[in-house]
Design a protein around this motif. Structure first.
Motif, mmCIF file in Angstrom:
data_model
loop_
_atom_site.group_PDB
_atom_site.id
_atom_site.type_symbol
_atom_site.label_atom_id
_atom_site.label_comp_id
_atom_site.label_asym_id
_atom_site.label_seq_id
_atom_site.Cartn_x
_atom_site.Cartn_y
_atom_site.Cartn_z
ATOM 1 N N MET A 118 0.854 -1.205 0.000
ATOM 2 C CA MET A 118 0.000 0.000 0.000
ATOM 3 C C MET A 118 0.889 1.254 0.000
ATOM 4 S SD MET A 118 -3.423 0.577 2.278
ATOM 5 C CE MET A 118 -2.614 0.269 3.808
ATOM 6 N N ALA A 119 0.460 2.267 -0.732
ATOM 7 C CA ALA A 119 1.243 3.504 -0.761
ATOM 8 C C ALA A 119 1.174 4.166 0.612
ATOM 9 C CB ALA A 119 0.668 4.441 -1.827
ATOM 10 N N PRO A 120 2.267 4.817 1.021
ATOM 11 C CA PRO A 120 2.236 5.480 2.323
ATOM 12 C C PRO A 120 1.213 6.619 2.328
ATOM 13 C CG PRO A 120 4.297 5.951 1.169
ATOM 14 C CD PRO A 120 3.557 4.964 0.342
ATOM 15 N N ILE A 121 0.686 6.925 3.514
ATOM 16 C CA ILE A 121 -0.266 8.042 3.609
ATOM 17 C C ILE A 121 0.487 9.372 3.580
ATOM 18 C CG2 ILE A 121 -0.350 7.910 6.155
ATOM 19 C CD1 ILE A 121 -3.334 8.702 5.926
ATOM 20 N N LEU A 122 1.706 9.364 4.142
ATOM 21 C CA LEU A 122 2.491 10.599 4.171
ATOM 22 C C LEU A 122 3.951 10.293 3.866
ATOM 23 C CD1 LEU A 122 1.964 13.676 5.083
ATOM 24 C CD2 LEU A 122 3.296 13.035 7.091
ATOM 25 N N GLU A 123 4.521 11.132 3.034
ATOM 26 C CA GLU A 123 5.930 10.998 2.699
ATOM 27 C C GLU A 123 6.585 12.357 2.791
ATOM 28 O OE1 GLU A 123 5.798 8.682 -1.098
ATOM 29 O OE2 GLU A 123 7.958 8.573 -0.714
ATOM 30 N N TYR B 129 10.940 11.044 5.881
ATOM 31 C CA TYR B 129 10.389 9.828 6.464
ATOM 32 C C TYR B 129 9.058 9.499 5.811
ATOM 33 C CZ TYR B 129 7.609 12.970 9.517
ATOM 34 O OH TYR B 129 6.781 13.934 10.007
ATOM 35 N N THR B 130 8.623 8.259 5.972
ATOM 36 C CA THR B 130 7.314 7.877 5.450
ATOM 37 C C THR B 130 6.463 7.316 6.577
ATOM 38 O OG1 THR B 130 8.137 5.698 4.898
ATOM 39 C CG2 THR B 130 8.084 7.278 3.113
ATOM 40 N N GLU C 4 -0.337 3.926 6.389
ATOM 41 C CA GLU C 4 -1.717 3.998 6.872
ATOM 42 C C GLU C 4 -1.856 3.221 8.193
ATOM 43 O OE1 GLU C 4 -5.174 5.696 5.141
ATOM 44 O OE2 GLU C 4 -3.708 4.912 3.719
ATOM 45 N N GLY C 5 -2.453 3.836 9.195
ATOM 46 C CA GLY C 5 -2.710 3.148 10.460
ATOM 47 C C GLY C 5 -1.556 3.182 11.453
ATOM 48 N N GLN C 6 -0.423 3.701 11.003
ATOM 49 C CA GLN C 6 0.761 3.748 11.858
ATOM 50 C C GLN C 6 0.615 4.875 12.905
ATOM 51 O OE1 GLN C 6 4.262 4.310 9.431
ATOM 52 N NE2 GLN C 6 5.607 3.316 10.918
ATOM 53 N N THR C 7 1.250 4.709 14.064
ATOM 54 C CA THR C 7 1.340 5.807 15.024
ATOM 55 C C THR C 7 2.807 6.108 15.267
ATOM 56 O OG1 THR C 7 -0.723 5.209 16.103
ATOM 57 C CG2 THR C 7 0.759 6.608 17.341
ATOM 58 N N LEU C 8 3.202 7.291 14.834
ATOM 59 C CA LEU C 8 4.597 7.706 14.927
ATOM 60 C C LEU C 8 4.753 8.684 16.084
ATOM 61 C CD1 LEU C 8 7.473 7.956 13.645
ATOM 62 C CD2 LEU C 8 6.547 9.880 12.320
ATOM 63 N N GLY C 9 5.621 8.363 17.014
ATOM 64 C CA GLY C 9 5.934 9.298 18.093
ATOM 65 C C GLY C 9 7.225 10.023 17.757
ATOM 66 N N LEU D 294 21.410 9.072 7.653
ATOM 67 C CA LEU D 294 20.450 8.145 8.264
ATOM 68 C C LEU D 294 20.421 6.896 7.386
ATOM 69 C CD1 LEU D 294 18.277 8.086 10.585
ATOM 70 C CD2 LEU D 294 16.624 8.743 8.831
ATOM 71 N N ARG D 295 20.758 5.754 7.969
ATOM 72 C CA ARG D 295 20.828 4.524 7.170
ATOM 73 C C ARG D 295 20.316 3.355 8.008
ATOM 74 N NH1 ARG D 295 24.495 2.102 9.867
ATOM 75 N NH2 ARG D 295 26.072 3.330 10.928
#
Ligand code: ATP
Ligand code: MG
Length: 337
Positions: free
Chosen positions: A1-6, A29-30, A33-38, A307-308
């Protein structure tokens, strides 16, 4: 699925008296969908500015979006017209800004602001809109919501105002909620209630969330992915369990060491990261954390680490560091330090 935000190579600067402030530096960053990023990081690490950039709210001047793209479902938020952005803001992306004046209009009652959003995005009018508005205030635990809704923002205390802002942020069931220090002024019990509400909303609406906070404890309770920012850069990112269990950047390690666990409290040994964040008008060459990092190598002082992916790490675990932190920590413990 394509990311919701990139977010791609986002760089934001400010002109200030003493020179150019490099507030956000090449952030990418990407978000699925449904992810919770802190997102965590010390004061001044560019957390809020990067959110303001997404919302098209960086004051220009003195601010300047030097480069980058922010793709929401493939459409660049930075290139949209104000009208397009407004149609997305609220309905598709709910924002809770750190500065109440960015989220709230001081001259309109809370009812007007909520009803307007419900009207514009959800087509709710009259009694139905008011009923829903009161329900939203009740959801964020504002007592006597039916009466308080007629108040103006300044009539609420700081903590209550934060709850109003969250209510506005989630009013139109956004697909993506971006919340910047949304629970900072709240006492622990209310904070726990709001975080529980977020979990419910995520489950019910498959909401994707970016939650910005100083509090690693909050991140641990809410997020599945953590992203650490330092001096306007992403220095580590990954699945929360992996990053907590095995941080690869010394700054992340310092943040985790500073967490007040019961054991540390009892031993009276609370760790504090030494030194202060760099002056973003004149950041040090190389890794910006190097001057505060006892693990820093010569290379850290001269060359910026990219960043790697972490070698041998969990999928999605990324770090910007020239040193091998687990090895250094093991050596240190082996030496009995
Ligand atoms: N309008 C402005 N003019 C000049 N500099 C600014 C402006 N807004 C932000 N900055 C600078 O940009 C840098 C990043 O600020 P930002 O507010 O994003 O930090 P933050 O990580 O959100 O911090 P906090 O945890 O305190 O909220 C800081 O050095 C700040 O001084
Ligand atoms: Mg901030």
């Amino acid at each position: 699925m394509a990311p919701i935000l990139e977010v791609r190579n986002l760089t934001v600067e400010f002109d200030s008296g003493g020179g150019t402030v490099h507030a956000v530096n090449d952030v990418s960053y990407t978000l699925e969908e449904g992810q919770t990023l802190g997102i965590v990081g010390e004061s001044g690490s560019g957390k809020s500015v990067h959110v303001l950039a997404m919302a098209g709210l960086v004051p220009q001047p003195p601010g300047r979006i030097v480069s980058g793209e922010v793709l929401y479902r493939g459409r660049d938020l930075l290139k949209m017209s104000e009208a397009e952005r407004r149609s997305i803001r609220g309905r598709e992306i709910g924002f809770v800004f750190q500065d109440p004046m960015t989220s709230l209009n001081p001259v309109l009652t809370v009812e007007r602001q909520l009803v307007e959003a419900l009207n514009r995005h959800m087509g709710l009018t009259g009694k139905a809109a008011t009923r829903r508005a009161i329900e939203l205030l009740e959801m964020v635990r504002i007592p006597d919501a039916a009466r308080r809704i007629r108040n103006y923002p300044h009539q609420f205390s700081g903590g209550m105002r934060q709850r109003v802002m969250i209510a506005i942020g989630i009013a139109c069931d956004p697909n993506l909620l971006i919340a910047d220090e949304a629970t900072t002024a709240l006492d622990v019990t209310v904070q726990a209630e709001i975080l529980e509400l977020m979990q419910d909303l995520k489950r019910e609406n498959n909401m994707t969330v970016i939650w910005i906070t100083h509090d690693m404890g909050v991140v641990a309770g809410l997020a599945d992915t953590i992203q650490v920012m330092y001096a306007g850069r992403v220095v580590e990112r990954g699945p929360i369990d992996d990053v907590f269990a095995s941080p690869r950047n010394a700054y992340t390690w310092g943040l985790l060491q500073s967490l007040p666990t019961d054991e540390r409290r009892q031993m009276g040994r609370l760790y504090q990261i030494p030194g202060a964040p760099p002056d973003l008008r004149d950041p040090p060459p190389g890794d910006p954390f190097a001057p505060r990092n006892r693990f820093a190598t010569d290379r850290c002082h001269t060359e910026m680490p990219p960043l790697r992916p972490v070698e041998g790490g969990a999928p999605g675990h990324m770090v910007a560091a020239w040193y091998d932190l687990p090895k250094l920590l093991a050596d240190q413990n082996g030496a009995g330090a």
